[in-house]
Scaffold this active site. Structure first.
Site, mmCIF file in Angstrom:
data_model
loop_
_atom_site.group_PDB
_atom_site.id
_atom_site.type_symbol
_atom_site.label_atom_id
_atom_site.label_comp_id
_atom_site.label_asym_id
_atom_site.label_seq_id
_atom_site.Cartn_x
_atom_site.Cartn_y
_atom_site.Cartn_z
ATOM 1 N N TYR A 151 0.830 -1.221 -0.200
ATOM 2 C CA TYR A 151 -0.039 -0.002 -0.176
ATOM 3 C C TYR A 151 0.801 1.202 0.199
ATOM 4 O O TYR A 151 0.242 2.285 0.135
ATOM 5 C CB TYR A 151 -0.915 -0.019 1.122
ATOM 6 C CG TYR A 151 -1.785 -1.138 1.713
ATOM 7 C CD1 TYR A 151 -2.796 -1.582 0.462
ATOM 8 C CD2 TYR A 151 -1.834 -1.660 2.860
ATOM 9 C CE1 TYR A 151 -3.607 -2.591 0.996
ATOM 10 C CE2 TYR A 151 -2.546 -2.899 3.176
ATOM 11 C CZ TYR A 151 -3.576 -3.294 2.097
ATOM 12 O OH TYR A 151 -4.166 -4.334 2.476
ATOM 13 N N CYS B 42 14.283 -11.543 -1.769
ATOM 14 C CA CYS B 42 14.623 -11.148 -3.030
ATOM 15 C C CYS B 42 13.727 -10.516 -4.048
ATOM 16 O O CYS B 42 13.397 -10.956 -5.060
ATOM 17 C CB CYS B 42 15.220 -12.638 -3.871
ATOM 18 S SG CYS B 42 16.548 -13.174 -2.712
#
Ligand SMILES: *Cc1c(COP(=O)(O)O)cnc(C)c1O
Length: 401
Positions: free
Chosen positions: A302, A328
């Site tokens: 968000y 990653c």
């Protein structure tokens, strides 16, 4: 919970660690009850999805809250926490009718948000009361993903479809016991509430079996300095007066229901991570912590802002940092933050970690989900143990290859 105490918890339970302060949950609950004290009958149904630890549910149940659930599993967690079925509401979106039936049979209050489920419910369970989630077509909410009450939202039955609702209800003789709205999280403008409530009351007055008006939530808490917070006291007096006027006209003392999640638990939570590595690039000082979007995904999902501090060295010389995770992918928790000089091994604390943090966590990168601790009256209780390697393989079925 001061820095020394938080650091001692990471020594005792390890890091990363979620810590919840019960006193803040209690403070927020009481603030809300007080703000609406002009209304005779107010109920707070805690939005369970924000933090589903059973001890948080028990604590809120003891304070007097009910539970608002969006899945049958959340309903069962509330029941397991000792809540009365009648104190639980179920406000699903897009679920199967089988699930609605299962929840109904558990004795829980049901709110339906589409016409076909309303019709099927009325035909399958004659005389069973149900409430309606109405879409008042109001744009409100902190960002597009959590604005759920506008005209193109998938939530609720449009208030313009009132004639179709009435026809179904009349045909099946379904008692409509309440009307509900939830216009989205993070509402900054009290007028949005008032406007949407008017739409809802306009629907409620068309039925003579109403017992409650449920205004959902969206109560905002500050995430960063200078952030505005929903002005609860102002909202309480405006909404309370309008609600009481409506009850007088309706001829019955109705119940006023809210479903706060974030407001009750967000500020109670701290997320504590340990610094694995410091890395300097030409332009940026990176702080790499032993966590990532697998444990707290709000910044990545968000663009949420969480206050961050170096509680191991708060008074150290100030420097600018980007705090990042070990996943990653680019999982940046916070950029361009001024922190007391950060050293490997320090504990970085993220605020507002009580709502939508652990409950949205995952095992991505095959990492364990963190432990959770609840602090009550200064005493710490481990309320969820850290996962172990067995948890990663638990549901996998190994075939002969
Ligand atoms: C998520 C949700 C809430 C809680 O919203 P907050 O912003 O956490 O207060 C309330 N009601 C319903 C139906 C929800 O889906």
């Amino acid at each position: 919970m001061n820095n020394q105490f938080l650091i001692s918890l990471t020594e005792k339970y390890g890091a990363p660690l979620y810590v919840y302060n019960a006193a803040i949950i209690q403070r927020q609950y009481q603030r809300m009850i007080l703000a609406f004290s002009s209304v005779k009958n107010v109920k707070l149904n805690y939005a369970v999805k924000s933090n589903t630890n059973i001890n948080i549910l028990k604590y809120l149940n003891n304070l007097g809250a009910g539970g608002d659930c969006v899945s049958v599993q959340e309903v069962k967690l509330c029941l397991a926490a000792g809540m009365d079925a009648q104190e639980i509401s179920y406000t699903p979106n897009g679920v199967s009718f089988d699930e609605i039936s299962e929840v109904h049979q558990l004795g829980v209050k049901i709110t339906l948000d589409n016409l076909s489920s309303l019709d099927q419910f009325g035909k399958t369970f004659p005389q069973a009361p149900v409430s309606l989630r109405i879409n008042p077509h109001i744009m409100a909410g902190g960002n597009a993903k959590i604005s759920v009450g506008h005209v193109d939202s998938k939530f609720g039955i449009s208030h313009t479809q009132i004639e179709a609702i009435k026809e179904i209800v009349h045909q099946n003789q379904t008692p409509i016991n309440g009307v509900h709205m939830h216009t989205g999280s993070d509402i900054k403008d009290p007028n949005a509430f008032v406007e949407a409530m008017e739409v809802l009351l306009g629907i409620a007055e068309q039925f003579d079996t109403i017992e409650f008006i449920d205004l959902g939530s969206g109560f905002k808490v500050p995430y960063q300095d200078g952030d505005i917070e929903t002005n609860l006291e102002e909202l309480g007096s405006i909404l309370g007066a309008r609600f009481n006027e409506f009850c007088a006209a309706y001829g019955k003392d109705l119940k006023l229901v809210f479903e706060p999640g974030k407001f009750l638990v967000s500020e109670a939570g701290k997320f504590l991570t340990r610094v694995n590595v410091i890395k300097q690039t030409p332009n940026i000082n990176f702080v790499g912590v032993d966590s990532g979007l697998n444990h707290l995904m709000r910044p990545m999902m968000y663009d949420a802002y969480h206050r961050v501090s170096n509680i191991s060295n708060p008074e150290g010389p100030k420097k600018e940092y980007n705090v990042v995770g070990y996943i990653c992918e680019t999982d940046t928790f916070a950029s361009s933050r001024i922190l007391g000089e950060v050293r490997e091994g320090d504990i970085i604390c993220m605020d507002n970690a009580g709502a939508y943090c652990f409950s949205m966590s995952s095992n991505y990168n095959s990492r364990f989900r963190p432990a959770e601790v609840l602090v009550i009256d200064g005493k710490d209780y481990l309320i969820r143990q850290r996962e172990t390697f067995e948890d990663l393989l638990k549901n996998q079925i190994e075939i002969d290859l």
